[in-house]
Design an enzyme around this catalytic site. Structure first.
Site, PDB file in Angstrom:
ATOM      1  N   CYS A   1       9.141   0.157  15.125  1.00  0.00           N
ATOM      2  CA  CYS A   1      10.028  -0.928  14.673  1.00  0.00           C
ATOM      3  C   CYS A   1      10.823  -0.605  13.415  1.00  0.00           C
ATOM      4  O   CYS A   1      12.049  -0.629  13.436  1.00  0.00           O
ATOM      5  CB  CYS A   1       9.211  -2.198  14.441  1.00  0.00           C
ATOM      6  SG  CYS A   1       8.626  -2.914  15.975  1.00  0.00           S
TER       7      CYS A   1
ATOM      8  N   HIS B   1       0.857  -1.188   0.000  1.00  0.00           N
ATOM      9  CA  HIS B   1       0.000   0.000   0.000  1.00  0.00           C
ATOM     10  C   HIS B   1       0.888   1.230   0.000  1.00  0.00           C
ATOM     11  O   HIS B   1       1.640   1.454   0.952  1.00  0.00           O
ATOM     12  CB  HIS B   1      -0.897   0.036   1.237  1.00  0.00           C
ATOM     13  CG  HIS B   1      -1.867  -1.097   1.278  1.00  0.00           C
ATOM     14  ND1 HIS B   1      -2.907  -1.206   0.391  1.00  0.00           N
ATOM     15  CD2 HIS B   1      -1.933  -2.188   2.078  1.00  0.00           C
ATOM     16  CE1 HIS B   1      -3.579  -2.310   0.640  1.00  0.00           C
ATOM     17  NE2 HIS B   1      -3.005  -2.932   1.660  1.00  0.00           N
TER      18      HIS B   1
HETATM   19  C1  UDX Z   1       5.936  -3.927  12.316  1.00  0.00           C
HETATM   20  C2  UDX Z   1       5.962  -5.366  11.781  1.00  0.00           C
HETATM   21  O1  UDX Z   1       4.850  -5.580  10.903  1.00  0.00           O
HETATM   22  C3  UDX Z   1       5.961  -6.344  12.917  1.00  0.00           C
HETATM   23  O2  UDX Z   1       6.063  -7.669  12.419  1.00  0.00           O
HETATM   24  C4  UDX Z   1       7.146  -6.031  13.810  1.00  0.00           C
HETATM   25  O3  UDX Z   1       7.248  -6.902  14.870  1.00  0.00           O
HETATM   26  C5  UDX Z   1       7.065  -4.609  14.306  1.00  0.00           C
HETATM   27  O4  UDX Z   1       7.006  -3.728  13.198  1.00  0.00           O
HETATM   28  P1  UDX Z   1       4.096  -2.217  13.200  1.00  0.00           P
HETATM   29  O5  UDX Z   1       5.216  -1.228  13.299  1.00  0.00           O
HETATM   30  O6  UDX Z   1       3.174  -2.349  14.345  1.00  0.00           O
HETATM   31  O7  UDX Z   1       4.684  -3.698  12.941  1.00  0.00           O
HETATM   32  O8  UDX Z   1       3.203  -1.817  11.945  1.00  0.00           O
HETATM   33  P2  UDX Z   1       2.970  -2.273  10.445  1.00  0.00           P
HETATM   34  O9  UDX Z   1       1.550  -2.632  10.281  1.00  0.00           O
HETATM   35  O10 UDX Z   1       3.967  -3.268  10.021  1.00  0.00           O
HETATM   36  O11 UDX Z   1       3.186  -0.885   9.678  1.00  0.00           O
HETATM   37  C6  UDX Z   1       4.422  -0.177   9.757  1.00  0.00           C
HETATM   38  C7  UDX Z   1       4.383   1.092   8.940  1.00  0.00           C
HETATM   39  O12 UDX Z   1       4.375   0.785   7.558  1.00  0.00           O
HETATM   40  C8  UDX Z   1       3.182   1.983   9.181  1.00  0.00           C
HETATM   41  O13 UDX Z   1       3.601   3.319   9.202  1.00  0.00           O
HETATM   42  C9  UDX Z   1       2.276   1.697   8.008  1.00  0.00           C
HETATM   43  O14 UDX Z   1       1.417   2.767   7.704  1.00  0.00           O
HETATM   44  C10 UDX Z   1       3.301   1.467   6.920  1.00  0.00           C
HETATM   45  N1  UDX Z   1       2.792   0.624   5.818  1.00  0.00           N
HETATM   46  C11 UDX Z   1       2.524  -0.693   6.028  1.00  0.00           C
HETATM   47  C12 UDX Z   1       2.623   1.185   4.558  1.00  0.00           C
HETATM   48  O15 UDX Z   1       2.855   2.381   4.344  1.00  0.00           O
HETATM   49  N2  UDX Z   1       2.194   0.371   3.548  1.00  0.00           N
HETATM   50  C13 UDX Z   1       1.945  -0.945   3.711  1.00  0.00           C
HETATM   51  O16 UDX Z   1       1.576  -1.613   2.730  1.00  0.00           O
HETATM   52  C14 UDX Z   1       2.095  -1.500   4.998  1.00  0.00           C
END
Ligand code: UDX
Length: 436
Positions: free
Chosen positions: A263, A254
């Site tokens: 993280c 996305h």
């Molecule tokens: C992440 C990992 O997914 C998890 O396995 C790890 O243990 C910790 O870090 P988290 O930080 O909670 O988890 O969120 P996540 O849902 O992975 O999203 C991280 C960031 O990426 C967010 O800012 C989100 O908006 C962004 N993102 C995620 C995108 O911009 N596009 C995507 O398709 C997916």
């Protein structure tokens, strides 16, 4: 089995509550007496869907308790998890391991029964070796082993991720530790969740490699989005078109304002430091970190462009919907909203904002931004509205009302939650990410 969880932050608390829910006897330990007192009273230190219910029901059934006393908490525990923070060390990006090592020292001083010490905190390769050295030098008379068991929990979906993991990774060379860890995760094992046993160093690296790869994926699609805007293509269709290829996979494609959170930003930096220390540069990850940082600032410029450029923007007012780095959390760490608010302030733009959970933590990070009680209050009198975080509450805005409240109907949708044709049909100047 009795399990001790040292560190009752995000990871420790979710893991401890889930282990208790599996039927284990869990003690969560934390140095902060205020945190322990509120947990005993059923008040959560973080916002995570379902966590309060899970903690209270397991505490009530006697399987989950809280203490500040590490010696008492680890007494009789067969597995002792270290789940304390490993923030970026100020200045250099290395993971700060002082909390992990302090806990290891304390365990060494108080351990009176055989136990496996398990690092759940995200730690650089070799940290387990150091924990083992600390425990070896403590002169223990009991048997111990040190294992690595990284977490892969997404904020906002952490309980589900814990209970239905894609995989469980356990790193240890010790057979006794392996069989004990198999018991710890027995309920998931029975559910056929794959358990991958590796060496300890491999397990430590898997965590960083997983997060770095996901950061690469997001950053890749974000750059494709920029290209889509230039060539008149649609990034959502590009995501679908490549994601259907089983070798690529549809998730984490996305396009948006850049990744944030507790993280990815910290772990990618820590991986770069490890790679530098071992003279095995990971140039792809280096580029990802730079591109993502620049992207957050560029999103501020995107809003300024929607206002008609720098000159036109000065003195105007923008409504920001969503501040947290993603929905269903109150976490503001490295949220793109911070860089966007800063860019707007620098351009002389006034900002009013609303976030369902994040405003308390956001306010000190973006002084000058007016926090409002709901989306419509933020939108009132705005010259542009920018959706920064895709909270469900913003997915079905009443556009007639929005238009009536705004000074000018300008919408910047950084999460692509609306259909461009529909929003434009309602009279809005609409821009999004990677779509024209
Ligand atoms: C992440 C990992 O997914 C998890 O396995 C790890 O243990 C910790 O870090 P988290 O930080 O909670 O988890 O969120 P996540 O849902 O992975 O999203 C991280 C960031 O990426 C967010 O800012 C989100 O908006 C962004 N993102 C995620 C995108 O911009 N596009 C995507 O398709 C997916």
């Amino acid at each position: 089995m009795k399990i001790a969880m040292v560190g009752s932050g995000y990871v420790g608390l979710v893991s401890g509550a889930c282990f208790a829910d599996f039927g284990h006897d869990v003690v969560c330990i934390d140095k902060d007496p205020a945190k322990i007192d509120s947990l005993r009273a059923g008040i959560m230190p973080i916002f995570e869907p379902g966590l309060a219910e899970l903690v209270t029901s397991n505490a009530r059934s006697g399987r989950l308790s809280f203490t500040t006393d590490l010696a008492a908490g680890i007494a009789g525990a067969a597995a002792i998890f270290i789940a304390v923070g490993t923030p970026s060390r100020r200045g250099d990006g290395h993971a700060d391991l002082s909390f992990v090592y302090a806990v290891a020292e304390e365990i060494g001083q108080h351990l009176t029964n055989d136990a496996v010490v398990v690092t759940k905190s995200t730690v650089p390769v070799g940290t387990g070796d150091e924990v083992e050295r600390i425990l070896s030098e403590a002169g223990l008379t009991v048997k111990f082993a040190v294992a690595s068991n990284p977490e892969f929990l997404r904020e906002g979906a952490a309980i589900d991720d814990f209970k239905h993991p894609d995989r469980i990774v356990i790193g240890t060379e010790d057979e006794w530790a392996r069989s004990l860890m198999r018991e710890v995760y027995r309920p998931l094992f029975l559910n056929k969740s794959p358990i991958l046993f590796t060496s300890r160093r491999t397990s430590e690296l898997i965590k960083y490699a997983a997060n770095a790869f996901l950061a690469v994926k997001i950053t890749f699609i974000n750059e494709m989005a920029d290209l889509c805007e230039k060539v008149g293509a649609d990034v959502q269709d590009v995501s679908r078109g490549i994601g259907m290829d089983g070798r690529i996979g549809a998730k984490f494609l996305h396009a948006g304002p850049g990744y944030g959170g507790s993280c990815f930003p910290k772990d990618t930096l820590a991986l770069l430091k490890t790679a530098e220390d071992y003279e095995a540069p990971t140039r792809i990850v280096e580029a990802v970190v730079k591109v993502n940082d620049a992207r957050k600032r560029a999103m501020g410029r995107k809003v300024i462009d929607a206002l008609g450029g720098a000159d036109a923007a000065r003195g105007k007012k923008v409504a920001m919907l969503g501040l947290t780095f993603k929905p269903n959390t109150d976490d503001m760490r490295d949220s793109p909203a911070i860089a966007i608010a800063l860019a707007l302030a620098d351009a002389g733009v006034a900002v009013a904002a609303y976030d369902p959970e994040g405003m308390e933590l956001a306010a000190p990070l973006m002084p000058g931004v007016e926090m409002k009680a709901n989306a419509y209050a933020a939108i009132d009198g705005a010259d542009a509205c920018v959706i920064v975080t895709e909270w469900d509450a913003f997915r079905a805005l009443d556009f007639a009302r929005v238009k009536g409240l705004m000074n000018a109907p300008v919408l910047v949708d950084l999460r692509n939650i609306y259909d461009p044709a529909e929003v434009r049909a309602m009279g809005f100047a609409y821009s999004s990410v990677g779509r024209v």
